[in-house]
Design a protein around this motif. Structure first.
Motif, short mmCIF file in Angstrom:
data_model
loop_
_atom_site.label_atom_id
_atom_site.label_comp_id
_atom_site.label_asym_id
_atom_site.label_seq_id
_atom_site.Cartn_x
_atom_site.Cartn_y
_atom_site.Cartn_z
N PHE A 97 -47.96 -37.58 -20.72
CA PHE A 97 -48.47 -36.41 -21.44
C PHE A 97 -47.78 -35.13 -20.95
N CYS A 98 -46.53 -35.29 -20.43
CA CYS A 98 -45.84 -34.14 -19.84
C CYS A 98 -45.65 -33.00 -20.85
N ASP A 135 -43.72 -21.83 -18.59
CA ASP A 135 -42.47 -22.38 -18.06
C ASP A 135 -41.37 -22.24 -19.10
N SER A 136 -40.19 -22.77 -18.77
CA SER A 136 -39.05 -22.54 -19.67
C SER A 136 -39.17 -23.33 -20.97
N PHE A 137 -40.16 -24.27 -21.04
CA PHE A 137 -40.37 -25.03 -22.28
C PHE A 137 -41.51 -24.42 -23.09
N ARG A 163 -43.57 -16.71 -10.87
CA ARG A 163 -43.01 -16.78 -12.24
C ARG A 163 -41.64 -17.45 -12.23
N ARG A 164 -40.81 -17.10 -11.24
CA ARG A 164 -39.46 -17.71 -11.18
C ARG A 164 -39.56 -19.21 -10.94
N VAL A 165 -40.45 -19.60 -10.02
CA VAL A 165 -40.60 -21.02 -9.69
C VAL A 165 -41.09 -21.81 -10.91
N VAL A 166 -42.07 -21.24 -11.61
CA VAL A 166 -42.65 -21.96 -12.76
C VAL A 166 -41.60 -22.15 -13.86
N MET A 167 -40.64 -21.23 -13.95
CA MET A 167 -39.57 -21.39 -14.95
C MET A 167 -38.73 -22.64 -14.66
N ARG A 168 -38.84 -23.15 -13.42
CA ARG A 168 -38.05 -24.33 -13.06
C ARG A 168 -38.85 -25.63 -13.19
N LYS A 169 -40.05 -25.54 -13.77
CA LYS A 169 -40.87 -26.74 -13.94
C LYS A 169 -40.11 -27.78 -14.76
N GLU A 170 -40.17 -29.03 -14.29
CA GLU A 170 -39.44 -30.12 -14.91
C GLU A 170 -39.98 -30.41 -16.32
#
Ligand code: SAM
Length: 372
Positions: free
Chosen positions: A298-299, A22-24, A343-350
Protein backbone atom coordinates in the motif's frame (compact mmCIF):
# COMPACT_ATOMS: atom_id res chain seq x y z
CA UNK A 1 7.86 18.69 32.99
CA UNK A 2 4.72 19.90 31.28
CA UNK A 3 4.74 22.82 28.91
CA UNK A 4 1.84 24.77 27.43
CA UNK A 5 2.14 24.78 23.66
CA UNK A 6 0.85 27.19 21.10
CA UNK A 7 -1.88 25.62 18.97
CA UNK A 8 0.34 25.99 15.93
CA UNK A 9 3.34 24.50 17.68
CA UNK A 10 4.91 27.96 17.93
CA UNK A 11 6.89 27.59 14.75
CA UNK A 12 4.31 28.70 12.22
CA UNK A 13 5.94 31.98 11.36
CA UNK A 14 8.85 30.49 9.46
CA UNK A 15 6.85 27.62 7.95
CA UNK A 16 5.53 27.60 4.46
CA UNK A 17 1.75 27.37 4.22
CA UNK A 18 1.90 23.94 2.62
CA UNK A 19 1.70 20.79 4.67
CA UNK A 20 4.40 18.14 4.70
CA UNK A 21 4.51 16.20 1.43
CA UNK A 22 7.04 13.94 -0.22
CA UNK A 23 8.31 14.17 -3.79
CA UNK A 24 5.45 11.89 -4.96
CA UNK A 25 2.84 14.27 -3.53
CA UNK A 26 1.90 12.00 -0.60
CA UNK A 27 0.77 14.02 2.45
CA UNK A 28 2.69 12.91 5.53
CA UNK A 29 0.28 12.95 8.45
CA UNK A 30 1.34 9.95 10.59
CA UNK A 31 4.38 9.77 12.83
CA UNK A 32 5.60 6.60 14.53
CA UNK A 33 7.94 7.43 17.37
CA UNK A 34 10.07 4.84 19.13
CA UNK A 35 10.88 5.79 22.71
CA UNK A 36 13.23 2.85 23.37
CA UNK A 37 14.59 -0.14 21.49
CA UNK A 38 14.65 -2.23 24.68
CA UNK A 39 12.04 -4.98 24.78
CA UNK A 40 10.96 -7.40 27.51
CA UNK A 41 9.81 -10.01 24.95
CA UNK A 42 12.00 -12.00 22.57
CA UNK A 43 9.43 -12.87 19.92
CA UNK A 44 10.95 -15.56 17.77
CA UNK A 45 10.20 -13.87 14.45
CA UNK A 46 11.56 -10.49 15.58
CA UNK A 47 14.58 -11.03 17.82
CA UNK A 48 17.41 -13.54 18.03
CA UNK A 49 17.11 -13.64 21.81
CA UNK A 50 20.82 -12.84 22.20
CA UNK A 51 20.85 -9.13 21.30
CA UNK A 52 19.75 -6.31 23.57
CA UNK A 53 19.15 -2.64 22.87
CA UNK A 54 21.49 -1.17 20.28
CA UNK A 55 20.57 2.50 20.23
CA UNK A 56 20.38 5.30 22.78
CA UNK A 57 17.21 6.85 24.17
CA UNK A 58 16.60 10.59 24.26
CA UNK A 59 15.23 12.70 27.10
CA UNK A 60 11.44 12.73 26.84
CA UNK A 61 11.37 16.52 26.29
CA UNK A 62 13.52 16.10 23.16
CA UNK A 63 11.01 13.65 21.68
CA UNK A 64 8.22 16.09 22.55
CA UNK A 65 10.06 18.90 20.79
CA UNK A 66 10.48 16.75 17.67
CA UNK A 67 6.78 15.90 17.68
CA UNK A 68 5.81 19.54 18.20
CA UNK A 69 7.81 20.57 15.13
CA UNK A 70 6.41 17.67 13.11
CA UNK A 71 2.87 18.70 14.11
CA UNK A 72 3.55 22.24 12.96
CA UNK A 73 4.27 20.70 9.54
CA UNK A 74 1.07 18.64 9.31
CA UNK A 75 1.41 15.50 11.45
CA UNK A 76 -1.98 14.58 12.97
CA UNK A 77 -1.46 11.07 14.33
CA UNK A 78 1.35 10.00 16.62
CA UNK A 79 1.93 6.36 17.48
CA UNK A 80 4.31 5.64 20.36
CA UNK A 81 6.21 2.41 19.93
CA UNK A 82 9.54 0.68 20.46
CA UNK A 83 11.11 -1.74 21.46
CA UNK A 84 8.54 -1.89 24.20
CA UNK A 85 7.30 1.65 24.95
CA UNK A 86 5.86 0.75 28.37
CA UNK A 87 9.41 0.11 29.59
CA UNK A 88 10.11 3.81 29.19
CA UNK A 89 9.72 5.93 32.31
CA UNK A 90 8.08 9.30 31.74
CA UNK A 91 5.68 7.92 29.12
CA UNK A 92 2.53 9.12 30.91
CA UNK A 93 3.94 12.66 31.20
CA UNK A 94 4.93 12.51 27.56
CA UNK A 95 1.40 11.57 26.52
CA UNK A 96 0.09 14.48 28.62
CA UNK A 97 2.48 16.84 26.79
CA UNK A 98 1.45 15.47 23.38
CA UNK A 99 -2.22 15.80 24.31
CA UNK A 100 -1.74 19.58 24.59
CA UNK A 101 -0.60 19.90 20.98
CA UNK A 102 -3.09 20.85 18.28
CA UNK A 103 -3.06 20.10 14.57
CA UNK A 104 -1.86 22.93 12.37
CA UNK A 105 -3.80 22.33 9.16
CA UNK A 106 -7.47 22.11 8.19
CA UNK A 107 -8.97 18.97 6.65
CA UNK A 108 -8.59 20.58 3.19
CA UNK A 109 -4.83 20.89 3.77
CA UNK A 110 -4.74 24.68 4.25
CA UNK A 111 -2.88 26.12 7.22
CA UNK A 112 -4.82 27.40 10.23
CA UNK A 113 -4.74 31.15 10.76
CA UNK A 114 -3.15 32.55 13.94
CA UNK A 115 -5.76 32.33 16.72
CA UNK A 116 -7.64 29.51 14.97
CA UNK A 117 -7.64 26.26 16.96
CA UNK A 118 -6.68 22.90 15.54
CA UNK A 119 -7.80 19.49 16.72
CA UNK A 120 -6.15 17.38 19.42
CA UNK A 121 -3.75 14.79 18.02
CA UNK A 122 -4.72 11.14 17.62
CA UNK A 123 -2.24 9.59 20.08
CA UNK A 124 -1.87 5.81 19.85
CA UNK A 125 0.38 3.26 21.48
CA UNK A 126 1.64 -0.09 20.19
CA UNK A 127 2.63 -2.40 23.02
CA UNK A 128 3.16 -6.06 23.78
CA UNK A 129 0.76 -5.46 26.69
CA UNK A 130 2.91 -7.10 29.37
CA UNK A 131 2.92 -3.96 31.54
CA UNK A 132 -0.40 -2.56 30.35
CA UNK A 133 -2.61 -3.67 33.24
CA UNK A 134 -1.22 -1.02 35.60
CA UNK A 135 -0.47 1.64 32.97
CA UNK A 136 -3.68 1.69 30.92
CA UNK A 137 -5.67 3.97 33.25
CA UNK A 138 -2.92 6.60 33.77
CA UNK A 139 -2.18 6.66 30.04
CA UNK A 140 -5.87 7.11 29.21
CA UNK A 141 -6.17 9.88 31.81
CA UNK A 142 -3.11 11.61 30.28
CA UNK A 143 -4.80 11.71 26.88
CA UNK A 144 -3.91 8.50 25.04
CA UNK A 145 -6.53 7.97 22.32
CA UNK A 146 -6.14 4.26 21.55
CA UNK A 147 -3.98 1.23 22.01
CA UNK A 148 -2.82 -1.65 19.83
CA UNK A 149 -1.67 -4.79 21.62
CA UNK A 150 0.50 -7.33 19.82
CA UNK A 151 -0.59 -10.94 20.35
CA UNK A 152 0.53 -13.72 18.08
CA UNK A 153 -1.59 -16.50 19.66
CA UNK A 154 -4.63 -16.89 21.86
CA UNK A 155 -3.42 -20.26 23.04
CA UNK A 156 -1.29 -19.59 26.17
CA UNK A 157 1.34 -22.23 25.37
CA UNK A 158 1.86 -21.10 21.79
CA UNK A 159 1.95 -17.51 23.07
CA UNK A 160 4.75 -18.25 25.54
CA UNK A 161 6.66 -20.22 22.89
CA UNK A 162 6.60 -17.15 20.62
CA UNK A 163 7.37 -14.49 23.25
CA UNK A 164 9.82 -16.72 25.15
CA UNK A 165 8.34 -15.37 28.40
CA UNK A 166 6.41 -17.74 30.70
CA UNK A 167 2.79 -16.85 31.60
CA UNK A 168 2.90 -13.92 29.19
CA UNK A 169 -0.58 -14.64 27.74
CA UNK A 170 -2.34 -14.10 31.08
CA UNK A 171 -0.47 -10.82 31.62
CA UNK A 172 -1.34 -9.49 28.19
CA UNK A 173 -4.99 -10.49 28.43
CA UNK A 174 -5.20 -8.62 31.75
CA UNK A 175 -3.64 -5.64 29.95
CA UNK A 176 -6.27 -5.78 27.18
CA UNK A 177 -9.07 -5.85 29.77
CA UNK A 178 -7.51 -2.94 31.67
CA UNK A 179 -7.30 -0.91 28.44
CA UNK A 180 -10.99 -1.59 27.73
CA UNK A 181 -11.92 -0.62 31.30
CA UNK A 182 -9.90 2.60 30.93
CA UNK A 183 -11.91 3.61 27.84
CA UNK A 184 -9.18 2.82 25.31
CA UNK A 185 -11.43 0.49 23.33
CA UNK A 186 -11.98 -0.82 20.82
CA UNK A 187 -8.55 -2.30 21.41
CA UNK A 188 -6.73 -3.44 18.29
CA UNK A 189 -4.80 -6.70 18.41
CA UNK A 190 -1.89 -7.13 15.95
CA UNK A 191 -1.05 -10.71 15.01
CA UNK A 192 1.83 -11.73 12.74
CA UNK A 193 1.27 -15.21 11.29
CA UNK A 194 4.18 -17.49 10.41
CA UNK A 195 3.78 -20.77 8.58
CA UNK A 196 4.64 -23.71 10.77
CA UNK A 197 4.28 -21.61 13.90
CA UNK A 198 0.91 -20.06 14.59
CA UNK A 199 -1.25 -20.38 11.49
CA UNK A 200 -3.59 -22.67 13.47
CA UNK A 201 -4.55 -19.53 15.42
CA UNK A 202 -6.50 -17.85 12.60
CA UNK A 203 -9.97 -19.12 13.56
CA UNK A 204 -9.32 -18.89 17.33
CA UNK A 205 -8.42 -15.22 16.78
CA UNK A 206 -11.72 -14.68 14.95
CA UNK A 207 -13.50 -16.17 17.95
CA UNK A 208 -11.38 -13.98 20.24
CA UNK A 209 -12.43 -10.85 18.34
CA UNK A 210 -16.10 -11.73 18.73
CA UNK A 211 -15.83 -12.78 22.37
CA UNK A 212 -13.59 -9.97 23.63
CA UNK A 213 -14.90 -7.11 21.48
CA UNK A 214 -11.46 -6.38 20.00
CA UNK A 215 -10.35 -5.67 16.43
CA UNK A 216 -7.94 -8.38 15.30
CA UNK A 217 -5.48 -7.41 12.59
CA UNK A 218 -3.43 -10.05 10.84
CA UNK A 219 -0.19 -8.59 9.49
CA UNK A 220 1.89 -10.32 6.85
CA UNK A 221 5.38 -11.17 8.06
CA UNK A 222 8.00 -8.80 6.57
CA UNK A 223 11.80 -9.29 6.27
CA UNK A 224 12.63 -7.17 9.32
CA UNK A 225 13.85 -9.76 11.82
CA UNK A 226 17.20 -9.55 13.57
CA UNK A 227 19.69 -11.54 11.50
CA UNK A 228 20.32 -15.10 12.55
CA UNK A 229 23.68 -16.77 11.96
CA UNK A 230 21.90 -19.88 10.71
CA UNK A 231 18.81 -19.73 8.46
CA UNK A 232 15.90 -21.16 10.45
CA UNK A 233 12.11 -21.18 10.69
CA UNK A 234 12.06 -17.62 11.97
CA UNK A 235 14.09 -16.20 9.10
CA UNK A 236 11.94 -14.47 6.46
CA UNK A 237 11.24 -16.51 3.35
CA UNK A 238 8.34 -15.98 0.94
CA UNK A 239 6.88 -19.38 1.91
CA UNK A 240 6.85 -18.45 5.64
CA UNK A 241 4.42 -15.60 4.97
CA UNK A 242 0.73 -16.43 5.45
CA UNK A 243 -0.74 -14.22 2.76
CA UNK A 244 -3.97 -12.30 2.77
CA UNK A 245 -5.68 -14.68 0.28
CA UNK A 246 -5.00 -17.64 2.50
CA UNK A 247 -6.32 -15.87 5.63
CA UNK A 248 -9.45 -14.76 3.75
CA UNK A 249 -10.01 -18.30 2.42
CA UNK A 250 -9.79 -19.77 5.90
CA UNK A 251 -12.06 -17.17 7.52
CA UNK A 252 -14.63 -17.30 4.72
CA UNK A 253 -14.96 -21.04 5.28
CA UNK A 254 -15.28 -20.64 9.06
CA UNK A 255 -18.68 -20.67 10.68
CA UNK A 256 -18.83 -18.55 13.87
CA UNK A 257 -21.71 -20.60 15.36
CA UNK A 258 -24.61 -22.80 14.29
CA UNK A 259 -26.86 -19.73 13.98
CA UNK A 260 -24.36 -17.60 12.03
CA UNK A 261 -23.56 -18.66 8.47
CA UNK A 262 -19.96 -18.77 7.23
CA UNK A 263 -18.60 -15.85 5.22
CA UNK A 264 -16.89 -12.53 5.81
CA UNK A 265 -18.57 -9.21 5.08
CA UNK A 266 -16.26 -6.44 3.86
CA UNK A 267 -16.28 -3.13 5.75
CA UNK A 268 -15.41 0.22 4.11
CA UNK A 269 -11.97 1.77 4.82
CA UNK A 270 -12.01 4.40 7.57
CA UNK A 271 -9.52 6.65 5.75
CA UNK A 272 -7.73 6.80 2.41
CA UNK A 273 -4.44 5.90 4.10
CA UNK A 274 -5.99 2.87 5.89
CA UNK A 275 -3.54 -0.03 5.63
CA UNK A 276 -5.96 -2.80 6.65
CA UNK A 277 -8.73 -4.38 4.58
CA UNK A 278 -11.58 -4.69 7.11
CA UNK A 279 -14.17 -7.42 7.55
CA UNK A 280 -16.86 -8.57 9.94
CA UNK A 281 -19.13 -11.61 10.03
CA UNK A 282 -22.72 -11.84 8.79
CA UNK A 283 -24.12 -10.97 12.25
CA UNK A 284 -21.84 -7.90 12.50
CA UNK A 285 -20.04 -9.25 15.58
CA UNK A 286 -16.24 -9.05 15.59
CA UNK A 287 -13.85 -7.21 13.29
CA UNK A 288 -10.92 -8.62 11.37
CA UNK A 289 -8.38 -6.48 9.54
CA UNK A 290 -5.72 -7.80 7.20
CA UNK A 291 -2.59 -5.75 6.56
CA UNK A 292 -0.85 -7.15 3.50
CA UNK A 293 2.41 -5.26 2.88
CA UNK A 294 3.90 -8.30 1.11
CA UNK A 295 1.08 -9.52 -1.16
CA UNK A 296 -0.75 -6.19 -1.64
CA UNK A 297 1.64 -3.31 -0.87
CA UNK A 298 0.00 0.00 0.00
CA UNK A 299 3.06 2.25 -0.48
CA UNK A 300 1.18 4.43 -2.98
CA UNK A 301 -0.83 6.03 -0.20
CA UNK A 302 1.74 5.76 2.59
CA UNK A 303 1.36 8.73 4.95
CA UNK A 304 4.04 7.71 7.46
CA UNK A 305 7.38 8.76 8.71
CA UNK A 306 9.24 7.32 11.67
CA UNK A 307 11.58 8.60 14.37
CA UNK A 308 13.81 6.01 16.04
CA UNK A 309 14.62 5.96 19.76
CA UNK A 310 17.93 7.72 19.07
CA UNK A 311 16.22 10.51 17.17
CA UNK A 312 16.75 9.56 13.53
CA UNK A 313 14.10 9.95 10.87
CA UNK A 314 13.28 6.92 8.74
CA UNK A 315 11.17 7.60 5.70
CA UNK A 316 10.32 3.92 5.13
CA UNK A 317 10.56 0.71 7.18
CA UNK A 318 12.87 -0.54 4.43
CA UNK A 319 15.12 2.53 4.18
CA UNK A 320 18.82 1.86 3.76
CA UNK A 321 19.76 4.86 5.91
CA UNK A 322 18.56 7.14 8.72
CA UNK A 323 18.50 10.92 8.89
CA UNK A 324 19.98 12.25 12.12
CA UNK A 325 17.39 14.76 13.36
CA UNK A 326 18.79 14.62 16.88
CA UNK A 327 22.24 15.51 15.53
CA UNK A 328 20.71 18.66 14.02
CA UNK A 329 19.16 19.44 17.42
CA UNK A 330 22.46 18.92 19.22
CA UNK A 331 24.16 21.27 16.77
CA UNK A 332 21.76 23.93 18.02
CA UNK A 333 19.21 23.88 15.23
CA UNK A 334 16.31 26.24 15.81
CA UNK A 335 12.74 24.99 15.37
CA UNK A 336 12.68 26.61 11.93
CA UNK A 337 15.94 24.94 10.90
CA UNK A 338 14.73 21.56 12.14
CA UNK A 339 11.45 22.00 10.27
CA UNK A 340 13.38 22.79 7.08
CA UNK A 341 15.57 19.70 7.67
CA UNK A 342 12.46 17.50 8.12
CA UNK A 343 10.97 18.86 4.87
CA UNK A 344 14.19 18.05 2.99
CA UNK A 345 14.34 14.53 4.44
CA UNK A 346 10.69 13.80 3.64
CA UNK A 347 11.32 14.78 0.01
CA UNK A 348 13.65 11.77 -0.10
CA UNK A 349 10.96 9.29 1.00
CA UNK A 350 11.18 6.12 -1.09
CA UNK A 351 8.50 5.39 -3.70
CA UNK A 352 7.90 1.89 -2.33
CA UNK A 353 9.49 -1.13 -0.73
CA UNK A 354 10.90 -4.02 -2.78
CA UNK A 355 10.02 -7.05 -0.62
CA UNK A 356 10.22 -10.27 -2.61
CA UNK A 357 11.84 -8.67 -5.67
CA UNK A 358 15.22 -9.85 -7.03
CA UNK A 359 18.00 -7.76 -5.46
CA UNK A 360 15.93 -6.86 -2.36
CA UNK A 361 18.28 -5.58 0.32
CA UNK A 362 17.37 -5.84 3.98
CA UNK A 363 16.94 -2.43 5.61
CA UNK A 364 19.66 -0.87 7.72
CA UNK A 365 17.75 -1.61 10.96
CA UNK A 366 15.48 -4.40 12.16
CA UNK A 367 11.91 -3.86 13.33
CA UNK A 368 12.66 -3.82 17.06
CA UNK A 369 15.27 -1.07 16.52
CA UNK A 370 13.06 0.99 14.20
CA UNK A 371 9.70 0.97 15.96
CA UNK A 372 6.82 -0.93 14.43
N1 SAM B 1 6.82 -4.00 21.63
C1 SAM B 1 5.69 -3.42 20.97
C2 SAM B 1 4.75 -4.51 20.48
O1 SAM B 1 5.04 -5.68 20.70
O2 SAM B 1 3.73 -4.16 19.90
C3 SAM B 1 6.03 -2.45 19.86
C4 SAM B 1 7.12 -2.83 18.91
S1 SAM B 1 6.80 -4.25 17.89
C5 SAM B 1 8.27 -4.23 16.91
C6 SAM B 1 5.53 -3.61 16.84
C7 SAM B 1 4.83 -4.59 15.97
O3 SAM B 1 5.68 -5.04 14.95
C8 SAM B 1 4.31 -5.84 16.66
O4 SAM B 1 2.92 -5.96 16.41
C9 SAM B 1 5.07 -6.95 16.01
O5 SAM B 1 4.31 -8.12 15.92
C10 SAM B 1 5.34 -6.37 14.64
N2 SAM B 1 6.46 -7.00 13.95
C11 SAM B 1 7.67 -7.30 14.43
N3 SAM B 1 8.43 -7.87 13.48
C12 SAM B 1 7.67 -7.95 12.38
C13 SAM B 1 7.89 -8.44 11.06
N4 SAM B 1 9.05 -8.96 10.70
N5 SAM B 1 6.87 -8.35 10.17
C14 SAM B 1 5.68 -7.80 10.53
N6 SAM B 1 5.44 -7.31 11.74
C15 SAM B 1 6.40 -7.38 12.67
Amino acid sequence: MSTVFEPDGGVASAQSATRLRDSFGRAITDLRLSVTDRCNYKCVYCRTGNEGAQYTELPIEDYVRMVRIMVSLGIEKVRLTGGEPLLRSGLVEMVADLARLRTAYRADGSRLEPGEHGEPLDIALTTNGHLLESQAAPLAAAGLSRVTVSMDAVDPETFARITRVPRSYERVLAGVHAAQAAGLGPVKINCVLLRGFNEAQIEPFAEFSRREGVIVRFIEFMPLEEPSAVPDARTWKPETVIRMDEILGRLNAWRPSCSVPAGLVELPPRAASETAKRYTFSDGVGEIGIVAPVSQPFCGHCSRVRITSDGSIRTCLFSQSDHDLYGEMLRGGTDEQLAAYIRRVVMRKEARHHIGEPGFEKPSRNMVHIGG
